[in-house]
Structures are given as structure tokens and as C-alpha cells.
Motif scaffolding. Structure first.
Motif, short mmCIF file in Angstrom:
data_model
loop_
_atom_site.label_atom_id
_atom_site.label_comp_id
_atom_site.label_asym_id
_atom_site.label_seq_id
_atom_site.Cartn_x
_atom_site.Cartn_y
_atom_site.Cartn_z
N ILE A 119 38.53 47.75 29.92
CA ILE A 119 37.79 48.60 30.86
C ILE A 119 37.86 47.97 32.25
O ILE A 119 37.60 46.77 32.40
N PHE A 120 38.25 48.79 33.23
CA PHE A 120 38.34 48.29 34.60
C PHE A 120 37.46 49.13 35.52
O PHE A 120 37.22 50.31 35.26
N THR A 121 37.02 48.50 36.60
CA THR A 121 36.33 49.24 37.64
C THR A 121 37.32 49.51 38.77
O THR A 121 38.03 48.60 39.19
N VAL A 122 37.36 50.76 39.21
CA VAL A 122 38.28 51.09 40.30
C VAL A 122 37.75 50.48 41.59
O VAL A 122 36.64 50.81 42.02
N ASP A 135 43.93 39.44 34.13
CA ASP A 135 43.85 40.73 33.43
C ASP A 135 45.22 41.18 32.98
O ASP A 135 45.41 41.65 31.86
N GLY A 158 38.70 42.20 36.25
CA GLY A 158 37.89 43.35 35.85
C GLY A 158 37.98 44.52 36.82
O GLY A 158 37.45 45.59 36.56
N LYS A 159 38.64 44.30 37.94
CA LYS A 159 38.79 45.39 38.91
C LYS A 159 40.21 45.93 38.84
O LYS A 159 41.13 45.29 38.31
N ASN A 212 34.41 54.10 39.94
CA ASN A 212 34.47 54.66 38.59
C ASN A 212 35.02 53.63 37.60
O ASN A 212 35.67 52.67 37.99
N LEU A 213 34.76 53.90 36.33
CA LEU A 213 35.32 53.04 35.28
C LEU A 213 36.51 53.74 34.64
O LEU A 213 36.54 54.96 34.54
N ILE A 214 37.48 52.96 34.23
CA ILE A 214 38.60 53.55 33.51
C ILE A 214 38.99 52.60 32.39
O ILE A 214 38.93 51.38 32.54
N SER A 215 39.35 53.20 31.23
CA SER A 215 39.70 52.33 30.10
C SER A 215 41.11 52.65 29.62
O SER A 215 41.55 53.80 29.65
N LEU A 275 39.75 60.09 39.70
CA LEU A 275 39.02 58.84 39.89
C LEU A 275 38.70 58.59 41.35
O LEU A 275 39.43 59.02 42.24
#
Lengths: 383, 333
Positions: free
Chosen positions: A160-163, A185, A129-130, A147-150, A143
Motif C-alpha cells: 500500500i502506497f500513499t500518492v 520499496d 511508503g510514498k 490517496n492510497l493505492i495498493s 487518483l
């Protein structure tokens, strides 16, 4: 010896003051000369630095990479291949690698996605998830860590990943467009089943063994394409040299123009200069002395132009990122890394540059100088 | 593989040299045949003026050839990365059949150019141009070698193909092509050692003798040529082994690499300078009988003999130091 040095010193002294008397003409020559040196030196310094950079980057890459080919195309390594390779003497470690490209519509650029192996990274394993992103990606998408990025994957699913972190700027040449994510992932993003890999990386301690190991692998896995680090290095070397050579050949037109310009400058003696030479000869200078004076003139102008041009090229390449030649020599990409080149200067390069600039200049000026030197004093003074 | 900066530079220098020499040849011919210092004719005046151009031009061309030799070796060394199995200049020069002939031709041109420059210098010291004919005859003799060196270089570079990755399968198409000429042709160290020191001591002794007593000029030249060969043999057979501290690494080029602190330059530069000076002693000797050179030649040949003696002595000292400084034990008494 002492008298010889004293004579040359006097000649240089005289030459300098004679050059100073015709400032405009000589400054014009110096300017053109400097520009020529600058152009050529920029190309050389820049490609040399790129070559150096490539060699540095490749230093830490694995010695051997094994890919699998299906119908001549790169394919995934199926389960069991790693085991089939077995233990090859001389191979220190082997691991399957997971990496791929992903096209992002938002910035119209390709990313390189990778699932780092446990030990190979400072960041260690990236948690599920990261995501860890390269500096250019962070710049383009605005970014920061947290932050989140999809991304919409090729299967149509939204991820959706968390930076977790942004890769350091120093490594930008290799990591500008890089995204690091966990193995789970990565597999679900690209829909790669467990046990499959993109390729296999082998590290080999003894460089002399590399070729033997490659031979053994090709016997065990006939469908494998084996890429050696030394070959990648050699190819880079060739490509950069070739690009440098091409640019130099393109610039040869300007070298030729410069030679013609130098010829013209040297043969178009003004009446005043002719009179000067006439007077010198009348007061006892020999043709040889005039030639020597002219030789010093050429040497001084060349030296000045060479130093100025080289220093300017150095600044251009290492402080202004070679703005003039970047597109041709570096290659291009939407997410191009920003990087500062490490200054590398070597004597070989300077010698080559010398042959490209001072040599044509000297060739072009020999005959006109001689013509000037054989001027008869009486012919000049009477005229 | 022409589009490499250093290759372009080398070919440019060679091609321009050949062109300049070719352009100078008709004038040289005229000078040889029509030169008459006693005449006051217009032609003679023109010829006298032209000698200035010719000697400047030729000095320049030959000076270029001296530098080109260095650049050629340096370039061969640098290109080693691009060939499979090439670790230094040997591998690169072996990449096709023209490499070593090109190097040898360049070395030959180097010595001829050096000798010509010495003659030219002697000529310019006398008031009546006594060596004009000799100089320009010699020039016409050197020309074929310069053309040959250029042709060999061109063939060498045209036939070079870098081993780069082919898209189908990386490593398998680039076969390992290294042949170790050096290893096979090297003399056993013991004999090499004898030959090396005998030849060097002889040439130093003869050169010193000549410098002091002005005797045996031709012996100096012959001994210099012999010492040059012996020195190269010595480098192949034992000096390199001591430098690399490896009993089977005979390469004469790796010495020039940064890994070995460029030690090779300390050997090769004095060696080439000394040999050129030694050869020149013999070449200018016959002209000692020319009246206007009677004072000049002895002075010059004395100086050249000193250069040769000191150069060879320096070379021997450096080589001895390299051997003494090494951790390798090759010969046990």
C-alpha cells in the motif's frame, strides 16, 4: 522588365476572371487538390513533430546505458559491476538504475516503476511508503495526492502506497505510465536484493568520446550490452522516416488518382472554353500566350490548394492531435500519453511536399494544356 | 532505404523526368530530321505545334532538375543523423560508393539544363525558330546524363543502410566508416587563396569586358568553368576553415547547416547562377551569326555576362566577408 511584369499581371488578371467564370468546375478541382495536400502535409508535419519530440526527450537521457546479458536476455547487474567498471576517462558520472514493469489488472495496463536516484528528479528522493504517479495513471485510476493505492506484487504480497504527487502534464510523453517509489520499496516490491541494479547509466561530456568509452566497457565487461544515445536517436529517426515513407507510399494511390483527375479536368474542355481560346487566338493571341495563361491558371490553383491544404494540415496536427493518422504513426498503448506536439515547420519538408503534389499535377496537365493551346480558331468557331 | 519521404520525392522527380525525356526523344528525332521552316506541309505544321509542347515539357523537366539538386544536397545533410560518424552531407554521401558520383552527375545535369533553358529562351525570341535543330540535338545529348544521374541516385539510395540498433549488442556492429575526403584533398590555404582570387578576378574582368564590348565570349565560358572549380577548391581549402574557425574542418556542406546560419546558401546560390550564366554566354555565341538572332544574342549575352560578373563578384564579396569576419588566424605575414 517592366513590360514583362505588366504583361504577366494582365495575364493573371485575365486568368483569375476566367477561373471565376467557371466557379463550380474549378472549385471541385481546388477541393480535391487541397485534400491531397492536406493528407500528405498532415503525415509530414505529424511525423516531423514526433521526431522532434523524440529528439527533445532523448536530449536529457544518459549518453551510454550498460545492460547485462545472460543467455542473450537482459538480466540484473550483479554487485561489483559498478566497481569493476572503475574510472573510465571521459565519464562524468555513473549510477546503477532500478526500474521495471508491472502489469495492473485493474486497468489492464503496464506501468513503469522506477526508483529515482537522489539528484535526478525534481521530487528528490521519494520517501518510503510514498509513490509519485504519472498523469495517465492518475487519470485511469482516479487518483489525487494523498490517496492510497495498493498493488499485489509478483511475489503475492500486498503493498500500500500513499500518492505523494502527480507528475506534471508537460512531461506526459515520457511519464504517462510512470510510478516513482523509494529504493527500499522498489527492492522489496520486486524482490531485488541489495546491490543489484537493472542497468547502469553513464554520462559522457564529449560526444566524440562516446564510442571509445563503449569500446572500453565492452572490454571490461564482455557480457554487457552497450546502448548509446546516438543510436537510439538514429533508430527513432529511421523508424519515423520509414513510417512516414510507408504512409506516403500508401497515399501514392491517391496521388495517382489525383493526377488522373487533373488530366481529365484539363483535357475535358467545355465547348465554351474552346470557344474562348478560339476567340483569343482570333484576336491575336499566340499559342505561347495561351500556354502562359494556362500556366498561370495552374500556378494559381496550385498555390491556393497548397496554402489551404497546408494550413488545414497544420491545424489538424497541432490543434486536433492528428486524429486521422494517430494510430498508424504514433504507435499505441493502453496508457497512452496525451501530449501536445510542438509545431515544427521546415523548408525541406515543404519542398518535399511540393514534389509530391504540385509536381504530379503539373506533369499531368502539360499535355492537355498544350492540346487546348494549339486549337485552331477557325475550327472552333465553325463548329 | 527507399521509404524516406525526401528520397521518394527525389526518385519520383528523376524517374518522371527520365520518362518524359524518353517519351520526347522520338519527337525530338523527328524534329531534327524533318524540320523545314520553308515548307508549308501538314507535317511541318504539326511539328511547329509540337515544338510548343516540347519546349514547355523540357523547360519543366529542366527546371525540376535545378530544384532537385538543392533537394538532393539538403536531403543528404538531413540524413546524416542516421549514419555512424556522419556529421553532415559528406558522411552521408560517403555511406556508399554512389553518393558523390550521384551528386556530381546531378551538378552536371544542372548546368546542362541551365544552358538548354537559355538556348530555348533565345530560340523563342526569334520569329523563325532558328535553333530548333540545335536544341533537340542537345536534348538527345543531355538525355544520357539525366538517365545516368537517375541510375546513380537509385543505386545510391538502394544501397543505403541506416545504422540502427541491432537487438544483440548495440554499438559494436555499427563501425565507424567515415573517411575524410575533404581533409586530404584540400589545398594548403595559401595556394588556395591565390587560385581563388586570381580565378574570380579574371572571370569578373572578362565578363565585364564582354558585357561592355561583346568580346571574348568563349573566354567568359572557359573562365566561368575554371572559376567554378577554383571557387569550390577555395571553399574547401580556406573559406570553410574561416567559417568554422577550426584549422582542420574543410567540409563544404556544413556551411549549409543552421549552426552556421545557412551561410553556405549565400555562397553556393550566386556561384551556381553565375557559372550557369557564364557558360551560357559561350554557348549562345555561335548563333549570333544567325540572321534572326543577330539582335537577340548580343543583348542576351550582355545580360548573361552581367549576371555572371555580378554573381561571381557577390560570391567573392561574401567569401571575403566570411574570412574577414572570422576570428581564426590562418596565415601570418
Amino acid at each position: 522588365m517592366k513590360t514583362w511584369i505588366a504583361k504577366q499581371k494582365a495575364l493573371i488578371d485575365f486568368t483569375l476572371s476566367s477561373l471565376a467564370r467557371r466557379k463550380l468546375k474549378n472549385l471541385g478541382l481546388l477541393l480535391v487538390y487541397t485534400i491531397i495536400v492536406f493528407l500528405l502535409a498532415s503525415v509530414m508535419l505529424y511525423t516531423h513533430a514526433l521526431r522532434h519530440e523524440a529528439a527533445q526527450v532523448l536530449k536529457s537521457s544518459p549518453e551510454v546505458i550498460v545492460q547485462r546479458l545472460v543467455a542473450g536476455r537482459h538480466d540484473l547487474i550483479p554487485p561489483g559491476y559498478l566497481e569493476k567498471l572503475g574510472r573510465i576517462r571521459g565519464v562524468q558520472s555513473k549510477e546503477g538504475r532500478l526500474w521495471g514493469y508491472f502489469y495492473d489488472n485493474v486497468v489492464s495496463a503496464n506501468y513503469t516503476l522506477m526508483a529515482p536516484s537522489s539528484a535526478s528528479h525534481d521530487f528528490g528522493q521519494v520517501a518510503d511508503g510514498k509513490i509519485v504517479i504519472g498523469a495517465a495513471v492518475a487519470r485511469e485510476r482516479g487518483l489525487a495526492p494523498g490517496n492510497l493505492i495498493s498493488f499485489r506484487s509478483y511475489t503475492g504480497k500486498l503493498f500500500i502506497f500513499t500518492v505523494a504527487a502527480v507528475l506534471p502534464h508537460e512531461a506526459e510523453l515520457v511519464s504517462a505510465d510512470l510510478l516513482l517509489l523509494s529504493e527500499t520499496d522498489f527492492r522489496s516490491f520486486f524482490d531485488i536484493p541489495a546491490g543489484y541494479y537493472n542497468d547502469i547509466a553513464l554520462s559522457v561530456a564529449n560526444p566524440q568520446e562516446v564510442r571509445n568509452i563503449a569500446g572500453k566497457i565492452s572490454e571490461t565487461l564482455p557480457d554487457a550490452r552497450i546502448i548509446l544515445r546516438e543510436e537510439v536517436l538514429r533508430t527513432y529517426e529511421s523508424i519515423f522516416n520509414w513510417r512516414e515513407g510507408i504512409v506516403l507510399v500508401l497515399l501514392s494511390g491517391s496521388i495517382l488518382a489525383f493526377a488522373i483527375f487533373a488530366w481529365e479536368k484539363a483535357s475535358g474542355l467545355s465547348a465554351e472554353e474552346k470557344r474562348e481560346i478560339g476567340i483569343l487566338k482570333a484576336i491575336g493571341w499566340e499559342t505561347g500566350d495561351v500556354l502562359k495563361m494556362k500556366f498561370w491558371e495552374g500556378a494559381l490553383v496550385s498555390l491556393a490548394a497548397f496554402l489551404l491544404g497546408y494550413v488545414a494540415a497544420y491545424l489538424h496536427v497541432f490543434h486536433f492531435s492528428a486524429a486521422l493518422f494517430e494510430p498508424v504513426l504514433k504507435g499505441w498503448s493502453v496508457l497512452y500519453p496525451r501530449f501536445e506536439l510542438v509545431p515544427v515547420v521546415d523548408g525541406f519538408q515543404i519542398a518535399t511536399l511540393f514534389f509530391f503534389t504540385v509536381f504530379p499535377y503539373t506533369v499531368a496537365t502539360i499535355v492537355p494544356i498544350w492540346r487546348a493551346a494549339i486549337t485552331d480558331p477557325d475550327a472552333v468557331m465553325r463548329g | 532505404m527507399l521509404f524516406q519521404p525526401a528520397i521518394i520525392a527525389l526518385l519520383l522527380a528523376s524517374a518522371v523526368s527520365v520518362l518524359l525525356l524518353l517519351a520526347a526523344t522520338p519527337y525530338a528525332w523527328q524534329l531534327v530530321h524533318r524540320w523545314d521552316i520553308a515548307s508549308g506541309s501538314e507535317l511541318q505544321l504539326r511539328l511547329e505545334r509540337r515544338t510548343y509542347l516540347m519546349s514547355t515539357l523540357l523547360s519543366f523537366v529542366f527546371a525540376t532538375q535545378l530544384v532537385a539538386l538543392l533537394l538532393f544536397v539538403f536531403n543528404a545533410d538531413k540524413m546524416a543523423v542516421m549514419f555512424v560518424g556522419a556529421m553532415c552531407a559528406v558522411g552521408t554521401l560517403n555511406a556508399n560508393a554512389y553518393g558523390f558520383p550521384a551528386l556530381l552527375a546531378q551538378i552536371a545535369v544542372f548546368f546542362m539544363a541551365a544552358v538548354w533553358l537559355v538556348l530555348n529562351h533565345a530560340d523563342s525570341r526569334a520569329y523563325d525558330y532558328p535553333l530548333v535543330r540545335v536544341k533537340y540535338r542537345l536534348l538527345m545529348g543531355i538525355l544520357p546524363f539525366v538517365v545516368l544521374a537517375f541510375t546513380l541516385q537509385l543505386m545510391y539510395f538502394l544501397n543505403l543502410k541506416a545504422d540502427i540498433i541491432t537487438s544483440c549488442c548495440g554499438s559494436l556492429f555499427s563501425s565507424d566508416a567515415q573517411t575524410l575526403v575533404a581533409d586530404a584533398s584540400a589545398l594548403p590555404p595559401q595556394q588556395g587563396l591565390w587560385l581563388f582570387y586570381t580565378a574570380l578576378l579574371t572571370v569578373i574582368a572578362v565578363a565585364v569586358l564582354h558585357a561592355r564590348k561583346l568580346r571574348a565570349a568563349y573566354v567568359v565560358a572557359a573562365a566561368s568553368a575554371a572559376a567554378f572549380v577554383a571557387a569550390l577548391t577555395g571553399i574547401l581549402s580556406f573559406v570553410s576553415l574561416y567559417v568554422y574557425e577550426h584549422p582542420h574542418h574543410h567540409c563544404p556542406f556544413c556551411l549549409l547547416k543552421p549552426e552556421y546560419d545557412y551561410q553556405g546558401y549565400w555562397l553556393y546560390l550566386p556561384l551556381f547562377a553565375a557559372t550557369a550564366a557564364g557558360l551560357s554566354v559561350g554557348v549562345i555565341q555561335p548563333f549570333a551569326r544567325v540572321p534572326s538572332l543577330a539582335a537577340v544574342v548580343p543583348q542576351m549575352s550582355r545580360r548573361l555576362a552581367w549576371i555572371a560578373a555580378l554573381g561571381f563578384a557577390f560570391f567573392a564579396a561574401v567569401a571575403t566577408f566570411m574570412v574577414a569576419d572570422s576570428n581564426l588566424i590562418l596565415l601570418k605575414d
